[in-house]
Design an enzyme around this catalytic site. Sequence first.
Site, PDB file in Angstrom:
ATOM      1  N   GLY A 299      51.249   4.703  70.461  1.00 53.00           N
ATOM      2  CA  GLY A 299      51.817   3.666  69.597  1.00 53.00           C
ATOM      3  C   GLY A 299      53.249   4.040  69.224  1.00 53.00           C
ATOM      4  O   GLY A 299      53.876   4.871  69.876  1.00 53.00           O
ATOM      5  N   PHE A 300      53.760   3.437  68.162  1.00 52.63           N
ATOM      6  CA  PHE A 300      55.150   3.691  67.789  1.00 52.63           C
ATOM      7  C   PHE A 300      55.412   5.165  67.496  1.00 52.63           C
ATOM      8  O   PHE A 300      56.389   5.748  67.956  1.00 52.63           O
ATOM      9  CB  PHE A 300      55.536   2.852  66.564  1.00 52.63           C
ATOM     10  CG  PHE A 300      55.723   1.408  66.878  1.00 52.63           C
ATOM     11  CD1 PHE A 300      56.828   0.999  67.597  1.00 52.63           C
ATOM     12  CD2 PHE A 300      54.801   0.468  66.474  1.00 52.63           C
ATOM     13  CE1 PHE A 300      57.016  -0.336  67.908  1.00 52.63           C
ATOM     14  CE2 PHE A 300      54.971  -0.872  66.778  1.00 52.63           C
ATOM     15  CZ  PHE A 300      56.087  -1.276  67.492  1.00 52.63           C
ATOM     16  N   GLY A 301      54.526   5.804  66.697  1.00 48.95           N
ATOM     17  CA  GLY A 301      54.730   7.201  66.319  1.00 48.95           C
ATOM     18  C   GLY A 301      54.747   8.121  67.521  1.00 48.95           C
ATOM     19  O   GLY A 301      55.706   8.865  67.750  1.00 48.95           O
TER      20      GLY A 301
ATOM     21  N   GLU B  55      50.692 -14.260  59.217  1.00 48.19           N
ATOM     22  CA  GLU B  55      51.171 -14.718  60.510  1.00 48.19           C
ATOM     23  C   GLU B  55      50.112 -15.540  61.237  1.00 48.19           C
ATOM     24  O   GLU B  55      50.397 -16.610  61.784  1.00 48.19           O
ATOM     25  CB  GLU B  55      51.614 -13.520  61.369  1.00 48.19           C
ATOM     26  CG  GLU B  55      52.994 -13.007  60.968  1.00 48.19           C
ATOM     27  CD  GLU B  55      53.235 -11.549  61.313  1.00 48.19           C
ATOM     28  OE1 GLU B  55      54.342 -11.068  61.043  1.00 48.19           O
ATOM     29  OE2 GLU B  55      52.327 -10.883  61.842  1.00 48.19           O
TER      30      GLU B  55
ATOM     31  N   ASP C 251      50.509   5.483  60.778  1.00 47.27           N
ATOM     32  CA  ASP C 251      49.591   4.926  59.781  1.00 47.27           C
ATOM     33  C   ASP C 251      48.528   5.924  59.355  1.00 47.27           C
ATOM     34  O   ASP C 251      47.989   5.848  58.248  1.00 47.27           O
ATOM     35  CB  ASP C 251      48.864   3.698  60.354  1.00 47.27           C
ATOM     36  CG  ASP C 251      49.823   2.555  60.637  1.00 47.27           C
ATOM     37  OD1 ASP C 251      51.038   2.737  60.435  1.00 47.27           O
ATOM     38  OD2 ASP C 251      49.352   1.488  61.066  1.00 47.27           O
TER      39      ASP C 251
ATOM     40  N   ALA D  18      55.580   0.005  61.243  1.00 42.73           N
ATOM     41  CA  ALA D  18      56.171   0.573  62.456  1.00 42.73           C
ATOM     42  C   ALA D  18      57.414   1.435  62.187  1.00 42.73           C
ATOM     43  O   ALA D  18      57.521   2.542  62.728  1.00 42.73           O
ATOM     44  CB  ALA D  18      56.496  -0.552  63.446  1.00 42.73           C
TER      45      ALA D  18
ATOM     46  N   GLY E 101      48.028   9.362  71.324  1.00 47.57           N
ATOM     47  CA  GLY E 101      48.332   8.006  70.880  1.00 47.57           C
ATOM     48  C   GLY E 101      49.703   7.564  71.348  1.00 47.57           C
ATOM     49  O   GLY E 101      50.695   8.239  71.097  1.00 47.57           O
TER      50      GLY E 101
END
Lengths: 432, 432
Positions: free
Chosen positions: A13-15, A170, A299, A316, A11
């Site tokens: 993503g941020f992590g 949003e 997450d 995040a 992954g």
Amino acid sequence: MNGRPHVVVVGGGFGGLYCGKALRNARVRITIVDRRNHHLFQPLLYEVATAALSPADIAEPIRRIFSRQANAEVLLGEARRVDTEKQQLHLADGVLDYDYLVLATGMTHSYFGNENWQAHAPGLKSVDDALEMRRRFLLAFEQAERETDDDTRRAKLTFVVIGAGPTGVELAGTMSEIARRAIPRDFRSIDTTTARVLLIEGTDRVLPTFDAKLSAKAQQQLEALGVEVRLNSFVTDIDDAGVTIGNEQVAAENVFWAAGVRATPIVETLGIELEKDGRVPVRGDLTIPGHNNVFVIGDLAHCRAPETGTDVPGVAPAAIQMGKYVARILARRALGDDGQATPFRYRDKGMLATIGRARAVGSVFGLHLSGTIAWLGWALIHIFFLIGFRNRIIVVLRWAWAYLVFQRGARLITGDVDQPIRKQSKPVREAK
Amino acid sequence: MNGRPHVVVVGGGFGGLYCGKALRNARVRITIVDRRNHHLFQPLLYEVATAALSPADIAEPIRRIFSRQANAEVLLGEARRVDTEKQQLHLADGVLDYDYLVLATGMTHSYFGNENWQAHAPGLKSVDDALEMRRRFLLAFEQAERETDDDTRRAKLTFVVIGAGPTGVELAGTMSEIARRAIPRDFRSIDTTTARVLLIEGTDRVLPTFDAKLSAKAQQQLEALGVEVRLNSFVTDIDDAGVTIGNEQVAAENVFWAAGVRATPIVETLGIELEKDGRVPVRGDLTIPGHNNVFVIGDLAHCRAPETGTDVPGVAPAAIQMGKYVARILARRALGDDGQATPFRYRDKGMLATIGRARAVGSVFGLHLSGTIAWLGWALIHIFFLIGFRNRIIVVLRWAWAYLVFQRGARLITGDVDQPIRKQSKPVREAK
């Protein structure tokens, strides 16, 4: 590199990204696996869905992010299954051996068992999701412009956003603002300012994870933008005709899903008991029970803060902190230090949600903010964390532009225009 | 507006757009019909296909372009058939009556009767075409990085561009430059500088519509970038394995089509005899034989310059000039002046083709240019004609960025990553 322990990070993503980057000086060999070639700055994805930004503005090739990091390799592939006994990660088309595994594949949409709703109410997780949402949003006005039947036109100009977390808020705020401010002049037959935007939330306030005062402020700001906020409301059905909220039928052709998420399916192969939403109950050091070489972060991890007993939120900053925390453990272990790590501790620096052009609410270091000042803080933070200098310049420019002239720069309908969203629109107009 | 004659313009490309805009003060009512919601700046589409620009950078909603023009209306719809007797345009889902019709729907790909080649060798006409090309181009390197078989890896790193007109030259030059300069550092297993880019041309020189000296210069510059130019070469087959050039088999998994075009099918409903490639033989005033209220402009028109006897080329400046010319006729007719118009005359201001970063060839007002000065001219002209101030700023910035750091900003693989381009890649690597 071959004698070093092999860390496989699943992954980008941020992590996963921050974990991989934080291992840059560690005596390990890293492979980052992702099914997409790009890291996506998820917090701005709603800006793609609402035509302000282009996908490339908020995405960066993972390969490029690690291009100068000699101990890291990037692999485009879909992770399917973990074999914790053999220490192998099975991809759709291959197998990787690991010494340490870091799972950071995040969450996917959940329709709470009503998976048939997905076709009617797309969610927002990937670039393709955002482009599909943008396509439907823009096409709705085009079709309404050509529609001769009043009821059908009304249904085409009714937008329902389900779920009032940050993404839902949003989306709803931005959509209402676009209809009221950005595009009215572009249409001849319809008055886009009459478009309805409904925001449906099951709890008793918007942004339920925020402080109650901020929720109230956010709701005020949403209503000022023309959004109809429905609290304590549950969607019981979604179909061609629209949404059923409790017993009320709302005719709407544009429904967007920002309500439920569940863990990506790969965690089911870990062979341990999961939370109801599929998240992985991790130990204090973010490993899984029984395997101290398998970490779950972001997450995907269900992690209880030891001091407060509350869950670490799925945001995040938490994923970034987890990624860095695991990197520190791995760097030490690579040097032979197998001692017990102090448990992960989430440092809450605050949270922010934006509502429209230059409006936001949030708390930063305990301070409550709302309105323009909150929006400025939100913009600064998001630009700071955006990967890639070029992206930052472009995003600042696009925001400045959108701010000054109230226009969205990426109003493209791509993909199949002929493909009906729900049903074919009626004949434009009759021949004379 | 209702008493005014109704001008229906089909197609929001250069011809249709400039015609519609030039009618802004005319006593007519205009409807612009396009199956896409955006005008696309076609000359820069190859920059999207090669990941330098985002689609939104070179596209603008047609609706927005006409938003302040009170006598114009924009309609998203697919034109299918013209009924010149009843003066009606049939859409996929409706009918429009016209007093004057301006057909400007342009050209589409032609595979010269080998339509099965399309799946193997996509062309470049729309945003979706460009994104598909980008997907294949970027995915090729990703798959090569994971490929263990030498021959297959070689085939994945072989790029064949068919047709050496401006688009083919731009694609081949840029692809070779990217492989050699922009991305080598991002990969671990493959050396991207060994990628082969072949440019196949049936005539005896590249850019056959340019002056022969410029063709020679362009070929030199292409070869300096590592492109293998094959002249007098005909593709006899394209399949899973690659391309057959004459009797030679080239194993290549990435083939791009820049060779043939034919008229969009709607012209077949005009009931007149067409050219072999489907283009419409127009009269001096760009009307079609038998109907002086039906105009055909842009690439679709086969128009012979009266003074030289040569064909007006299918380039953007010609389409723009035709659009403005027809607008002048229509404005006069709307005032009751049905006199014979002086025939359309194409003013050739020159042509330019770019070859890579800061290289180009061209002639401007009869002056031959090549190298950096030609590229600067090319860039200035393209920015000048790009619609929308915001787009211009963004494109300048992106070019400056690409120029300075040799990086492409839009390296996103979107769409279905799992979808095999040709066949599934082999297992990445074996378990140890």
